[in-house]
Design an enzyme around this catalytic site. Structure first.
Site, PDB file in Angstrom:
ATOM      1  CB  SER A 146      -0.751   0.615   1.518  1.00  0.00           C
ATOM      2  OG  SER A 146      -1.134   1.630   1.579  1.00  0.00           O
ATOM      3  CE1 TYR A 159      -3.817  -2.295   5.550  1.00  0.00           C
ATOM      4  CE2 TYR A 159      -2.906   0.024   5.126  1.00  0.00           C
ATOM      5  CZ  TYR A 159      -3.499  -1.309   4.181  1.00  0.00           C
ATOM      6  OH  TYR A 159      -3.918  -1.597   3.730  1.00  0.00           O
TER       7      TYR A 159
END
Length: 274
Positions: A146, A159
């Site tokens: 990501s 995350y």
């Protein structure tokens, strides 16, 4: 000759996290293009429904349920896939999840479960499949990370750190994998319209439809370089931001996200980092 790159008909494409979102859309599109796909996720029912959708396509989808956090089960899945369907030529490690991490309410369990899925869930499949690819003398690996791994973003300390680890790990492994004719790539998407991002209660810049994201992924898998990132008008801006001095970066990010006006006592952190 260059590094191996998968083509339809070469062997099996294995996709984790395939029951929804990017993984599901990728499995369907690759089946349409003639690939034989093995789809993995925890939900057997969703995988069977996905396999049924591939009926009549140029390729096909096989359901192979498994929990990516179960190391032994993942090794068994790799062995079973190759015994049943043939060699895994492309493995796409897409399974992942997100829980916001507030600096005002830090919880070790939040980090642990994030890393268990997003990082070790990749390694649990990567390690056994690489052993197979070494024996076959070729293979291709795609690790879905990501843009939140580029630099620190609000509410994404767990995350984002897991995705930064994926990027760093892929970069490091590339040196050895190149020598073994195993192509490794990392995917760094921005905001994609999936069930995960539907939970967000804030504006997501350059939100991309999942079908367009999958088109970019397949284009990168079939002809791109080490990193596959999209939409570039957004992801390249984040690349630029991470090159700025820290005081400038923090000031711009606080203003862009509204964190300069935030009160941690009254407001919850945004719940998606890209």
């Amino acid at each position: 000759m260059g590094l191996y790159r998968v083509r339809a008909g070469d062997g099996v494409v294995w996709i984790t996290g395939a029951s929804a979102g990017i993984g599901k859309a990728l499995a369907l599109q690759m089946a349409r293009q003639g690939y034989e796909v093995v789809a993995t996720a925890r939900s057997a029912d969703k995988l069977e429904a996905l396999a049924a959708e591939s009926a009549g396509m140029a390729g096909t989808i096989h359901a192979r349920p498994c929990d990516v956090t179960d190391r032994d089960a993942m090794a068994e899945a790799v062995a079973d896939i190759e015994a049943t369907h043939g060699p895994i030529r492309l493995a796409v490690f897409n399974a992942g999840n997100y829980w916001p991490a507030s600096g005002a309410r830090l919880e070790i369990d939040n980090f642990a479960k994030t890393y268990e899925i997003n990082l070790f869930g990749v390694l649990n499949g990567l390690v056994p499949v690489v052993e197979r690819m070494k024996d076959h003398g070729r293979g291709q690996l795609v690790l879905v990370a990501s843009v939140s791994g580029y630099s620190g973003l609000p509410a994404a300390s767990a995350y984002g750190a897991s995705k930064a680890a994926i990027n760093n790990m892929a970069e490091s492994l590339k040196f050895d994998f190149d020598l073994m004719n195993i192509r490794i790539q990392v995917v760094n998407p921005g905001f994609i319209d999936t069930p995960l991002t539907e939970k967000n209660d804030f504006e997501m810049p350059a939100l991309m439809p999942v079908d367009k994201a999958v088109e970019q992924m397949i284009k990168g898998i079939e002809g791109g370089g080490f990193e596959i990132t999209f939409p570039r008008r957004f992801t390249y801006l984040l690349k630029l931001l991470r090159m700025l001095p820290h005081p400038v970066y923090f000031a711009l990010m606080k203003r862009a996200t509204g964190w300069d006006r935030k009160n941690l006592k009254t407001g919850n952190a945004p719940d998606e980092a890209g």
